[in-house]
Structure formats: C-alpha cells, structure tokens
Design a protein around this motif. Sequence first.
Motif, short mmCIF file in Angstrom:
data_model
loop_
_atom_site.label_atom_id
_atom_site.label_comp_id
_atom_site.label_asym_id
_atom_site.label_seq_id
_atom_site.Cartn_x
_atom_site.Cartn_y
_atom_site.Cartn_z
N UNK A 293 0.81 -1.21 0.00
CA UNK A 293 0.00 0.00 0.00
C UNK A 293 0.85 1.27 0.00
N UNK A 294 2.04 1.20 0.61
CA UNK A 294 2.89 2.40 0.65
C UNK A 294 3.45 2.72 -0.74
N UNK A 295 3.86 1.70 -1.46
CA UNK A 295 4.33 1.90 -2.83
C UNK A 295 3.19 2.36 -3.74
N UNK A 296 2.05 1.68 -3.62
CA UNK A 296 0.93 1.94 -4.53
C UNK A 296 0.37 3.34 -4.34
N UNK A 297 0.27 3.78 -3.12
CA UNK A 297 -0.22 5.12 -2.84
C UNK A 297 0.64 6.18 -3.52
N UNK A 298 1.95 6.00 -3.44
CA UNK A 298 2.87 6.96 -4.07
C UNK A 298 2.73 6.91 -5.59
N UNK A 299 2.54 5.72 -6.14
CA UNK A 299 2.38 5.58 -7.59
C UNK A 299 1.14 6.33 -8.07
N UNK A 300 0.08 6.35 -7.28
CA UNK A 300 -1.12 7.08 -7.67
C UNK A 300 -0.91 8.59 -7.61
N UNK A 301 -0.21 9.04 -6.59
CA UNK A 301 0.02 10.48 -6.47
C UNK A 301 0.86 11.05 -7.62
N UNK A 302 1.58 10.18 -8.30
CA UNK A 302 2.48 10.65 -9.36
C UNK A 302 1.74 11.30 -10.53
N UNK A 303 0.42 11.18 -10.62
CA UNK A 303 -0.27 11.80 -11.75
C UNK A 303 -0.14 13.32 -11.72
N UNK A 304 0.08 13.91 -10.55
CA UNK A 304 0.29 15.35 -10.52
C UNK A 304 1.69 15.75 -10.06
N UNK A 305 2.61 14.79 -10.07
CA UNK A 305 4.01 15.12 -9.79
C UNK A 305 4.60 15.89 -10.97
N UNK A 306 5.26 17.01 -10.67
CA UNK A 306 5.85 17.82 -11.73
C UNK A 306 4.82 18.15 -12.81
N UNK A 307 3.60 18.41 -12.40
CA UNK A 307 2.51 18.55 -13.37
C UNK A 307 2.78 19.66 -14.38
N UNK A 308 3.29 20.80 -13.92
CA UNK A 308 3.52 21.90 -14.86
C UNK A 308 4.45 21.48 -15.99
N UNK A 309 5.57 20.88 -15.63
CA UNK A 309 6.57 20.55 -16.64
C UNK A 309 6.21 19.32 -17.45
N UNK A 310 5.58 18.34 -16.80
CA UNK A 310 5.27 17.09 -17.50
C UNK A 310 3.99 17.15 -18.33
N UNK A 311 3.03 17.95 -17.89
CA UNK A 311 1.71 17.94 -18.54
C UNK A 311 1.30 19.32 -19.02
N UNK A 312 1.33 20.31 -18.14
CA UNK A 312 0.74 21.59 -18.50
C UNK A 312 1.48 22.30 -19.63
#
Length: 522
Positions: A40-59
């Motif tokens: 659960x600790x790994x998986x939770x972090x993997x889910x949060x990654x959708x908005x990690x570095x959001x400006x540079x990776x997505x926006x």
Amino acid sequence: MKNIYTALFALLLLITASGCSDDFGDMNVPSDATTTVEPKFFFNKMQQEVFANYQRNVNLYPDLYSQYWANTVSSFGSPRYEYVDGWIGNQWSEMYTRHLRSSQAIIDQFGDNEFYVDALAINDIWMCYWWSRMTDTYGDIPYFDASKGDPVPYTAQSEIYDDLFKRLDVAVKAITGDTEQYSYGSEYDLIYKGDVEKWKRFANSLRLRLAMRIANIDPSRAEAEAKAAIAGPGGLLVDNGDVARVPMWSEGWYDYLHQMAWAWNNIRMSKTMSDYLYSESTVDEDPRTPIWFAYQRIENDKAVPKTKEEVGEDRYQGIENGYNLVPANAKEAYATINLEGGYEDFVGNGSDKMYCPVMFYAEVKFLLAEAALRGWASGDYEQLYKEGVQASMDYVGVEGADAEAYIDGLPAFSGSNEGRLKRIITQKWLANFPNGVEGWADFRRTDYPDITLPFEGVSGSSTVASGTWVKRVRYPDNEHRQNEENMPEGMRSEDDDRMDIKVWWDTADTKAKVDGLMNSNF
C-alpha cells in the motif's frame, strides 16, 4: 491523508537507508527483522504521481497541445513546439526511476504469495495506464526488461500495445474479489478505496480506450479488443461514481492547475476551447463554461473570481495558442480556472483540495459511441453520444434543465461517418477537460476537433516543420547520451529525433482536411 504522508516519509527513510549500506547493510540487521514494505505504501505513491511535476510534465506540453489552455508567459518554448529537457524530460526519469521501481518492488516482494493476487493485479492495471501514457507521448520506448535497471533495446509501440492488451486481460481475470485478500484499503488506494470491482471496470475501460486508439492503424485488432473490453468481467465504468481521479490532500502543496492558472498566472483558457464552448449548441453558451472558468480581478490586494457579466464581457474569452510575446493584458483579458464555481474537481470536497482526472465516465460513453458508429458495439451511436454529454454535465454540476436545453440544441447527426465522428470526438474533447493527455491523444489519432497551429508560428528552434502539428515528444538528452544505440533507427541523434514524427497509431496528416473533415478515419 496525513497518516499516508507520515508513512511515506518513513518509507523513504527506509529506502534511503538501505540504498546507502550496500557493503555493510547485513551486519547490523537482526536475523528476525522485517525487511519488506507493505504494497500500500508503494501503490499510494504511484497514484500520487499523476500530478508530480505537473507543470513541466503535462501543462507545458499535453495541456497546451490539446488546446484546453494557452500559455501566457512570453518566450516559453513549448507552446511553439520546442523541446525543453528540464521540463518534459522529468516524465521519462520519473517513470523509470520511480513508478516502475515501486511497481517492481511490489512484484519482487509479494509476487509468489497467493494472499496478494488482487493487489498484484491492480498494481499491473495501474502500470498499464502509466505505460500507455509513456508510449503515447514518445512512441517506441524501453519496455521489456526495463525494470532491471540496465539499458535495453526500445520496444516498438505496436508490441507495447499488444502486451498491454494481454496484461489488462490477465489482470482483470486474476482479481478474485475474496475478502481475505490483501487490500490497499480505503486510506491508501486514493482512487477506488480498495474496491476491486471498480478496478476491474477501470481496467476494461482503459482497454477500450487503447482499442479505439488503434482504430485506424489496426482496425481488426481494435475491433476485437473493443469487444473484449466491453464483455470483460465486471464490465465498464457504470456511472460518475466510477470516475478515476486522484485527490490532493487539502493541507498539502501541489503543482497543479490551480497554481498555473490562478496563483502563477502562467495559463489562460485557449481560444480554441472558448470557440467550442460557444459553437456547439443552439443555446450558445455551454452551461459548463461558468462553472469551469472565471475572470481574475484584484480586490483589496486579493485575487478574486468574477463572472463575465461582472467584468462586462459577453463571453468567457480565450487567448490564441502559440504566442512568443504574450499581450501584456492577458491576465485580465482572458478567462482562467474558476476555483469557486462549484466544480468538485476544482473546489475539492472536505479533506480533498482538488482532483486530477485519469478517466471520466463520460469518456467511456463517447468510446462506446465511436465503437457503435464503427459497428463494433451495440446501441445507437447518437444516443450514446448524448449520454456522454449528459454524463459530463452531471459530473460538472450543471442544472438539469440547462443540460437538457444544451443537448436538445445539438445538431442531429447527418452526412458522412467522418462528420459524425467529428461531433463525437468534439464533445468527447469538451467532456475530457481538463485531461490534456487524452485531449492531445484524440486529436493526433482522429485529427478532431479543429486545433490551430501556433499563433506566432512554429519555433525555428523546434524539430517540427513549419505548418505542421506537434505529434510526439522527443527522447530526453540523457537517453541520447547513454542509450542512443538502442533507439529506433532514424532517430539516433537529437536532430533526427523529431517532434513531427507520428507515433504508430497516428496515421494521417491534419493538413489533409477538406471542409473540416478527414477522409482517413473509416
């Protein structure tokens, strides 16, 4: 959610400690010590990654290339199709050094334990989502054996898709639903709170998304996968309660749209978005518009949202995409995110500040509408299309009468299948806002809706020919320095690794449109 962050901090300390003791780590570890970390600790972090570095990776890339938003900072390169390694290059490194490693850690520790069958299947479903995002961004990428940490040959995108279809099929069928199985739980599974049935529906819906992605390049496989997804165990997303989205803790700081569009004023609504919000129905203004957007004004040294009427405008205006020198009045003249309009993904809900979308229920309805139009699914495609619009209206929070009037004002389907598909994809594009990753993918695949070229021209520093749309993101600088020999032929130099090269499933040239329609989707 505070407990999650405390646990993750402890996890990082554990990983850091283990990573710094290669030579002497075993000397001080008791023989009966626990050395595993719960999934659960790994998986939770993997889910949060959708908005990690959001400006540079997505926006700065998909959000602008989908033309939901336009940049308002002069001399930013990406709106004019330049590659900036310090921006989008983060997505590559994060995938291979964080998401993939976390996923593999779950497999390495629990892959042979029958108690974790459901958790392992859900882990693989989530990684299929990440792999699809990666290959749709770059094309061919390191895939098979990439988790081993050594440079590996790039895998063709067609082979990656083939494997993703197989993995999703296996994962859905593997989920037992047994209450005795290990669960990520309601606190650590940020998307579905440990509900394995919803994970099955998401997996089937993701499979349908990917099936339609290859509709032009491999229609027979697309049809087979679409039918298998629809008939898959558990079915597809069934309502807005199945929407896949990642929440942001209300007390946390996040690099997401509220920063770019409101706090930093780096983006405003695109003119393309504004034009479609005022052109698709006889009611004129799409009723989602004032819920999504507002004007920003400063009162008593504080930025506050204003309606179009309050600022004397007849509509919510968007700015053209692709300025090099942005007009000085952009912050005031063009609409931005409405953080007080009632749209839950923007205003949050209790302990959740905002939500980042992965898949809307409305998207599934539009996927089914397209599949029905192609003869691959049952049902009336026009009715499914209207159900998609309705699902979006309900999700955004539009009043019933306003939604009904908008839908009643949509033109009846007529003419060619290309024209019908354009209507489906245009409404799908609107409903997928603000999911720029999907908006850009659909445009590249179908060449709908009509998206403009950069207002001040394609940058001379880009690797996109003048008058041509950006089609992919080039490989990071570090890959060129360390793994060029494994890249696809014809792309083994920074000059040849162009961003106007189509990914595998992108079969047509937008410039081939005649009267706004392609002739390549059927």
